[in-house]
Design an enzyme around this catalytic site. Structure first.
Site, PDB file in Angstrom:
ATOM      1  N   LYS A 176       0.853  -1.203   0.000  1.00  0.00           N
ATOM      2  CA  LYS A 176       0.000   0.000   0.000  1.00  0.00           C
ATOM      3  C   LYS A 176       0.879   1.239   0.000  1.00  0.00           C
ATOM      4  CE  LYS A 176      -1.765   2.772   2.860  1.00  0.00           C
ATOM      5  NZ  LYS A 176      -1.683   4.030   2.074  1.00  0.00           N
ATOM      6  N   GLU A 252      11.083   1.563   9.446  1.00  0.00           N
ATOM      7  CA  GLU A 252      12.010   2.652   9.148  1.00  0.00           C
ATOM      8  C   GLU A 252      11.236   3.941   9.364  1.00  0.00           C
ATOM      9  OE1 GLU A 252      13.357   1.750   5.162  1.00  0.00           O
ATOM     10  OE2 GLU A 252      14.640   0.132   5.883  1.00  0.00           O
ATOM     11  N   CYS A 286      13.985  11.314   5.041  1.00  0.00           N
ATOM     12  CA  CYS A 286      14.093  11.018   6.469  1.00  0.00           C
ATOM     13  C   CYS A 286      15.513  11.209   6.981  1.00  0.00           C
ATOM     14  CB  CYS A 286      13.634   9.592   6.724  1.00  0.00           C
ATOM     15  SG  CYS A 286      14.616   8.414   5.798  1.00  0.00           S
ATOM     16  N   GLU A 388      10.741  16.506  14.427  1.00  0.00           N
ATOM     17  CA  GLU A 388      11.033  16.377  12.993  1.00  0.00           C
ATOM     18  C   GLU A 388      10.138  17.336  12.212  1.00  0.00           C
ATOM     19  OE1 GLU A 388       9.519  12.924  10.792  1.00  0.00           O
ATOM     20  OE2 GLU A 388      11.507  12.641   9.946  1.00  0.00           O
TER      21      GLU A 388
HETATM   22  P1  NAD Z   1       2.972   8.386   7.394  1.00  0.00           P
HETATM   23  O1  NAD Z   1       3.395   7.585   8.576  1.00  0.00           O
HETATM   24  O2  NAD Z   1       1.935   9.435   7.599  1.00  0.00           O
HETATM   25  O3  NAD Z   1       2.395   7.438   6.252  1.00  0.00           O
HETATM   26  C1  NAD Z   1       3.151   6.378   5.732  1.00  0.00           C
HETATM   27  C2  NAD Z   1       2.226   5.315   5.215  1.00  0.00           C
HETATM   28  O4  NAD Z   1       1.510   4.746   6.314  1.00  0.00           O
HETATM   29  C3  NAD Z   1       1.189   5.790   4.223  1.00  0.00           C
HETATM   30  O5  NAD Z   1       1.050   4.826   3.217  1.00  0.00           O
HETATM   31  C4  NAD Z   1      -0.071   5.883   5.079  1.00  0.00           C
HETATM   32  O6  NAD Z   1      -1.262   5.753   4.349  1.00  0.00           O
HETATM   33  C5  NAD Z   1       0.133   4.700   5.996  1.00  0.00           C
HETATM   34  N1  NAD Z   1      -0.605   4.749   7.267  1.00  0.00           N
HETATM   35  C6  NAD Z   1      -0.898   5.840   8.010  1.00  0.00           C
HETATM   36  N2  NAD Z   1      -1.562   5.465   9.138  1.00  0.00           N
HETATM   37  C7  NAD Z   1      -1.668   4.117   9.099  1.00  0.00           C
HETATM   38  C8  NAD Z   1      -2.251   3.140   9.954  1.00  0.00           C
HETATM   39  N3  NAD Z   1      -2.843   3.480  11.107  1.00  0.00           N
HETATM   40  N4  NAD Z   1      -2.193   1.833   9.600  1.00  0.00           N
HETATM   41  C9  NAD Z   1      -1.582   1.471   8.441  1.00  0.00           C
HETATM   42  N5  NAD Z   1      -1.027   2.347   7.578  1.00  0.00           N
HETATM   43  C10 NAD Z   1      -1.059   3.653   7.904  1.00  0.00           C
HETATM   44  O7  NAD Z   1       4.307   8.991   6.785  1.00  0.00           O
HETATM   45  P2  NAD Z   1       4.430   9.996   5.581  1.00  0.00           P
HETATM   46  O8  NAD Z   1       3.896  11.315   6.037  1.00  0.00           O
HETATM   47  O9  NAD Z   1       3.886   9.362   4.364  1.00  0.00           O
HETATM   48  O10 NAD Z   1       6.036  10.088   5.412  1.00  0.00           O
HETATM   49  C11 NAD Z   1       6.835  10.970   6.123  1.00  0.00           C
HETATM   50  C12 NAD Z   1       7.423  10.291   7.346  1.00  0.00           C
HETATM   51  O11 NAD Z   1       8.095   9.107   6.959  1.00  0.00           O
HETATM   52  C13 NAD Z   1       8.490  11.138   8.038  1.00  0.00           C
HETATM   53  O12 NAD Z   1       8.346  11.001   9.422  1.00  0.00           O
HETATM   54  C14 NAD Z   1       9.789  10.488   7.600  1.00  0.00           C
HETATM   55  O13 NAD Z   1      10.872  10.694   8.470  1.00  0.00           O
HETATM   56  C15 NAD Z   1       9.396   9.071   7.536  1.00  0.00           C
HETATM   57  N6  NAD Z   1      10.299   8.322   6.643  1.00  0.00           N
HETATM   58  C16 NAD Z   1      11.208   7.474   7.190  1.00  0.00           C
HETATM   59  C17 NAD Z   1      12.096   6.784   6.372  1.00  0.00           C
HETATM   60  C18 NAD Z   1      13.140   5.850   6.901  1.00  0.00           C
HETATM   61  O14 NAD Z   1      13.724   5.117   6.103  1.00  0.00           O
HETATM   62  N7  NAD Z   1      13.412   5.838   8.182  1.00  0.00           N
HETATM   63  C19 NAD Z   1      12.009   6.954   4.996  1.00  0.00           C
HETATM   64  C20 NAD Z   1      11.068   7.835   4.481  1.00  0.00           C
HETATM   65  C21 NAD Z   1      10.201   8.512   5.316  1.00  0.00           C
HETATM   66  O1  6OD Z   2      18.156   4.683   0.438  1.00  0.00           O
HETATM   67  C1  6OD Z   2      17.432   3.911   1.065  1.00  0.00           C
HETATM   68  O2  6OD Z   2      17.499   2.693   0.976  1.00  0.00           O
HETATM   69  C2  6OD Z   2      16.456   4.472   1.999  1.00  0.00           C
HETATM   70  N1  6OD Z   2      15.741   3.592   2.709  1.00  0.00           N
HETATM   71  C3  6OD Z   2      16.290   5.804   2.076  1.00  0.00           C
HETATM   72  C4  6OD Z   2      15.376   6.411   2.933  1.00  0.00           C
HETATM   73  C5  6OD Z   2      15.104   7.707   2.806  1.00  0.00           C
HETATM   74  C6  6OD Z   2      14.151   8.358   3.632  1.00  0.00           C
HETATM   75  O3  6OD Z   2      13.441   9.266   3.320  1.00  0.00           O
END
Ligand code: NAD
Ligand code: 6OD
Length: 484
Positions: A176, A252, A286, A388
């Protein structure tokens, strides 16, 4: 108008209702997303379960690896469509999607195709007191059906980062993508069909999180594991959903990443590297550095140099090759980031540059752009230093000693990424080792070798993916002990 459909059991299907897919560059509606119903999510999981028992079971490792390479070929053959889809959904510059998102989408399949073919397994010869011997060896089996939930910032890169190792290990998946970015995932489903991935092996459901496809999927009792990238609070909600079935999870999550700049750094290289680290993808990575600590003698010069770089960024249309910086993903995310700009003022920050919204005099004024922003002067307990922000913004503070810099960098509940900038080789290693982070770069940022562990400490996640860590997460290891 384009309708982004679900892909279930080898067929594109509509859900019961649709919601708009908005282009963040000008707020226009570029398509409708077909939200999967609970029954459709269940059907996707059922299709994946039955695929596991049918043709997919007979796919040997070399055959799976060859199929993953075909998927990568398929992405490369439709490279420009992927770039356009990613740019339209996120507003990111096409130049960035061409350089990072789409090549990485293909590279993820190639990397795990190659890795699974050479992945070693453990074996131990156990000598017993009576002189007899037992032979232990581990075999790798799929987890089953893996639920994959991904965010909007690097939609194809982060989706394929999970789909590729899951398929390499013989799982079937139900993915998803974020409700904000359905396009590249839907194109990926088309590639899966084109290259002959057996039906049910890759399924795609669109929708939101709570009370929608995300929650229906993560609370499904028949998943073998859940892998999630997104916000830490969403991770907590998914963990609660997974707890009932004691599912393996890989998370992640967010970060509040620090960069430490020593006075002996290569100044130009550091300023260029940190311009990327703060502003790439409009700060929506992130791994972006939101806190920069600079050794005091260099502080004023560094702030002035980063300010100059920030002011040289070109906010523009994604298709303009001179654009360096796109909009934020959505109106609500822009409100959040602008709210932090306002909070920073209230918390006593000096706004070195930015702090507002740009004005273009054209359709971009209906988009979700904000100004690249640099803050100084906040206390370490300020919310803007602790939380963040996920936008094109950082706070810069001075430090006086190596120990102080390490303590400041580690003073966070997150632990995703860090970077250290110095020409003192021993100090680079010494400081990097003391930082609480899943990944620490020295004199670089976002330089990724896909075989390395990736993940975070604290609020930044659970577990590691990347290379063998991915293969181990997406497999059930069965140790077989034979008494000889
Ligand atoms: P989000 O957590 O709002 O959403 C991510 C996904 O989770 C979406 O597909 C959303 O529909 C789904 N989702 C939301 N609530 C849910 C629930 N209760 N059950 C199941 N699925 C659910 O994140 P975002 O706003 O899309 O992305 C930004 C965030 O992601 C930032 O905090 C960023 O740091 C983090 N991020 C982390 C990494 C990493 O590798 N650590 C990478 C990219 C983004
Ligand atoms: O490069 C990757 O494999 C990875 N997971 C990057 C994550 C980026 C976060 O926004």
């Amino acid at each position: 108008m384009k309708v982004f459909q679900n892909y279930i059991d080898g067929h594109f299907v509509r859900g019961s209702r649709e919601f708009p897919d908005v282009n963040p560059a000008d707020g226009s509606v570029i398509g409708q997303v077909s939200e999967a119903t609970r029954d459709q999510v269940n059907a996707a999981v059922d299709a994946a379960r039955s695929a596991l028992k049918q043709e997919w079971r007979k796919y040997t490792v070399p055959k799976r690896a060859a199929l993953l390479h075909k998927i990568a070929d398929g992405i490369e053959a439709r490279f420009h469509e992927f770039v356009a889809a990613e740019a339209a959904d996120t507003g990111k510059p096409e130049s960035l999607a061409s350089r990072i998102d789409v090549p990485r989408g293909a590279a993820n399949f190639r990397a795990f195709a190659d890795l699974i073919k050479t992945a070693p397994l453990e074996s131990f010869r156990t000598e017993l007191a009576d002189g007899s011997v037992a032979l232990n060896y581990a075999v790798r089996k799929p987890l089953g059906v893996v639920g994959i939930i991904t965010p909007w910032n690097l939609p194809l890169l982060l989706l394929t980062w999970k789909v590729a190792p899951a398929l390499a290990c013989g799982n079937c998946v139900v993915a998803k993508p974020s409700e904000e970015t359905p396009a590249s995932a839907t194109l990926l489903a088309e590639i899966m069909a084109e290259v002959g991935v057996p039906r049910g092996v890759f399924n795609l459901v669109h929708g939101f999180g709570p009370d929608s496809a995300g929650e229906y999927l993560t609370s499904h009792p028949d998943l073998g594991g859940i892998t999630f990238t997104g916000e830490s609070t969403t991770g907590a909600a998914i963990m609660r959903a997974a707890a009932a079935g004691v599912k393996p999870v890989s998370f992640e999550l967010g970060g509040k990443n620090a960069a430490i700049v020593f006075a002996d750094c290569d100044f130009e290289e550091t300023v260029t590297g940190l311009t990327d680290a703060v502003f790439m993808n409009t700060g929506q990575v992130c791994l972006c550095a939101e806190r920069i600590y600079v050794e005091r003698p260099l502080f004023d010069r560094f702030v002035a140099a980063l300010k100059k770089k920030a002011e040289e960024l070109r906010l523009g249309w994604p298709s303009d090759q001179t654009t360096t910086t796109g909009p934020l993903i959505s109106r609500s995310h822009r409100e959040k980031v602008l709210g932090y700009y306002e909070l920073a003022r209230k918390e006593g920050a000096t706004i070195v540059t930015g702090g507002g919204t740009p004005h273009f005099g054209d359709g971009r004024d209906n988009g979700f752009y904000v100004e690249p922003t640099i803050l100084t002067g906040l206390t370490e307990s300020a919310r803007c230093v602790k939380e963040e922000l996920f936008g094109p913004v950082c706070h810069i503070a001075p430090f006086d000693s190596e120990d102080q810099a390490i303590a400041l960098a580690n003073d966070t509940k997150y632990g995703l990424a860090a970077s250290v900038w110095t020409n003192h080789i021993k100090r680079g290693h010494r400081v990097a080792e003391q930082l609480r982070a899943g990944i620490t770069w020295v004199n670089c940022w976002f330089l990724r070798d896909l075989r390395t562990p990736f993940g975070g400490a604290g609020l930044s996640g659970i577990g590691r993916e990347g290379g063998m860590h991915s293969l181990n997460f997406y497999s059930e290891l069965n140790n077989i002990c034979v008494k000889l």
